[in-house]
Scaffold this motif. Structure first.
Motif, PDB file in Angstrom:
ATOM      1  N   SER A 154     -42.513  17.887 -11.034  1.00  0.00           N
ATOM      2  CA  SER A 154     -41.096  18.514 -10.851  1.00  0.00           C
ATOM      3  C   SER A 154     -41.094  19.679 -10.442  1.00  0.00           C
ATOM      4  CB  SER A 154     -40.544  17.909 -11.923  1.00  0.00           C
ATOM      5  OG  SER A 154     -40.367  16.501 -12.216  1.00  0.00           O
ATOM      6  N   PHE A 155     -40.015  20.383 -10.419  1.00  0.00           N
ATOM      7  CA  PHE A 155     -39.767  21.634 -10.104  1.00  0.00           C
ATOM      8  C   PHE A 155     -38.621  22.366 -10.887  1.00  0.00           C
ATOM      9  CE2 PHE A 155     -41.569  19.904  -6.453  1.00  0.00           C
ATOM     10  CZ  PHE A 155     -42.435  20.656  -5.821  1.00  0.00           C
ATOM     11  N   VAL A 156     -38.726  23.594 -11.221  1.00  0.00           N
ATOM     12  CA  VAL A 156     -37.858  24.490 -12.185  1.00  0.00           C
ATOM     13  C   VAL A 156     -37.571  25.607 -11.331  1.00  0.00           C
ATOM     14  CG1 VAL A 156     -37.708  25.555 -14.445  1.00  0.00           C
ATOM     15  CG2 VAL A 156     -38.970  23.581 -14.280  1.00  0.00           C
ATOM     16  N   TYR A 157     -36.441  25.746 -11.112  1.00  0.00           N
ATOM     17  CA  TYR A 157     -35.834  27.079 -10.635  1.00  0.00           C
ATOM     18  C   TYR A 157     -35.428  28.105 -11.463  1.00  0.00           C
ATOM     19  CZ  TYR A 157     -32.618  30.053  -7.998  1.00  0.00           C
ATOM     20  OH  TYR A 157     -31.807  31.375  -7.550  1.00  0.00           O
ATOM     21  N   ILE A 158     -35.769  29.469 -11.535  1.00  0.00           N
ATOM     22  CA  ILE A 158     -35.409  30.284 -12.264  1.00  0.00           C
ATOM     23  C   ILE A 158     -34.604  31.783 -11.499  1.00  0.00           C
ATOM     24  CG2 ILE A 158     -36.027  32.073 -14.056  1.00  0.00           C
ATOM     25  CD1 ILE A 158     -38.206  30.111 -15.057  1.00  0.00           C
TER      26      ILE A 158
END
Length: 197
Positions: A154-158
């Protein structure tokens, strides 16, 4: 009061693409609120374009709703939006009703408390964009891992102020993309199986 970026002085955000393209959403002036700019959102969702459709998303610090509503416009399966300020929650709920969408949920809560005390299916895409001077990034990342809120691959945007340092990036997080716009740095990480059990 904290100033918005220059293109948000009108008190609205513009959805860039998808089923609600070019629609504007009202944004309340709130201390600490910094809606993600059009250019940054366009770059982010270009990165996410292969993954956003049918994804289950979590917007940890929803604020204006610029990320959550952009994801819904681009046919995310469901977006859970967490927001602590009651008057912002009410505005977000009005915006959701305006689009007659059943694919989003606004939760009036403290994000850290919600992550710590709830259980549910892990998310495919997670947005972390807290108030810049809140020191919430490391705690949020830790709880996402500890409570297994992130599904595999999955992907995490910061999004953060460029001068702010993230002290805790798990070893199973790989930097996928990163850009700086003015005083803001925004990054997208790919996450493999959780390390903390």
């Amino acid at each position: 009061m904290k100033k918005f970026y220059s293109n948000y002085r009108s008190g609205s955000i513009r959805i860039i693409a998808g089923q609600w393209r070019r629609h504007k959403l009202p944004v309340l002036n709130s201390y600490g609120l910094h809606p993600t700019t059009d250019r940054m959102r366009e770059t982010l969702f270009n990165w996410l374009n292969p993954m956003i459709k049918n994804a289950n998303c979590l917007d940890c610090f929803t604020g204006s709703g610029s990320l959550g509503f952009e994801a819904l416009s681009r046919y995310a399966n469901f977006v859970t939006m967490l927001e602590i300020k009651n008057y912002l929650v009410k505005q977000l709920e009005m915006n959701l009703k305006r689009f007659k969408s059943n694919n989003g949920k606004i939760i009036h809560t403290d994000t850290l408390f919600w992550l710590e005390n709830n259980k549910g299916k892990p998310f495919n895409i997670i947005f972390i964009d807290p108030p810049f001077n809140s020191n919430l990034l490391d705690k949020t990342i830790f709880l996402l891992e500890k409570k297994q809120w992130i599904s595999n691959n999955s992907f995490v945007y910061i999004e953060k102020k460029s001068t702010n340092i993230i002290n805790y990036i798990p070893n199973n997080w790989t930097l996928y993309h990163k850009k700086t716009a003015g005083k803001v740095t925004y990054s997208l990480f790919m996450v493999k199986n959780n390390l903390i059990k």
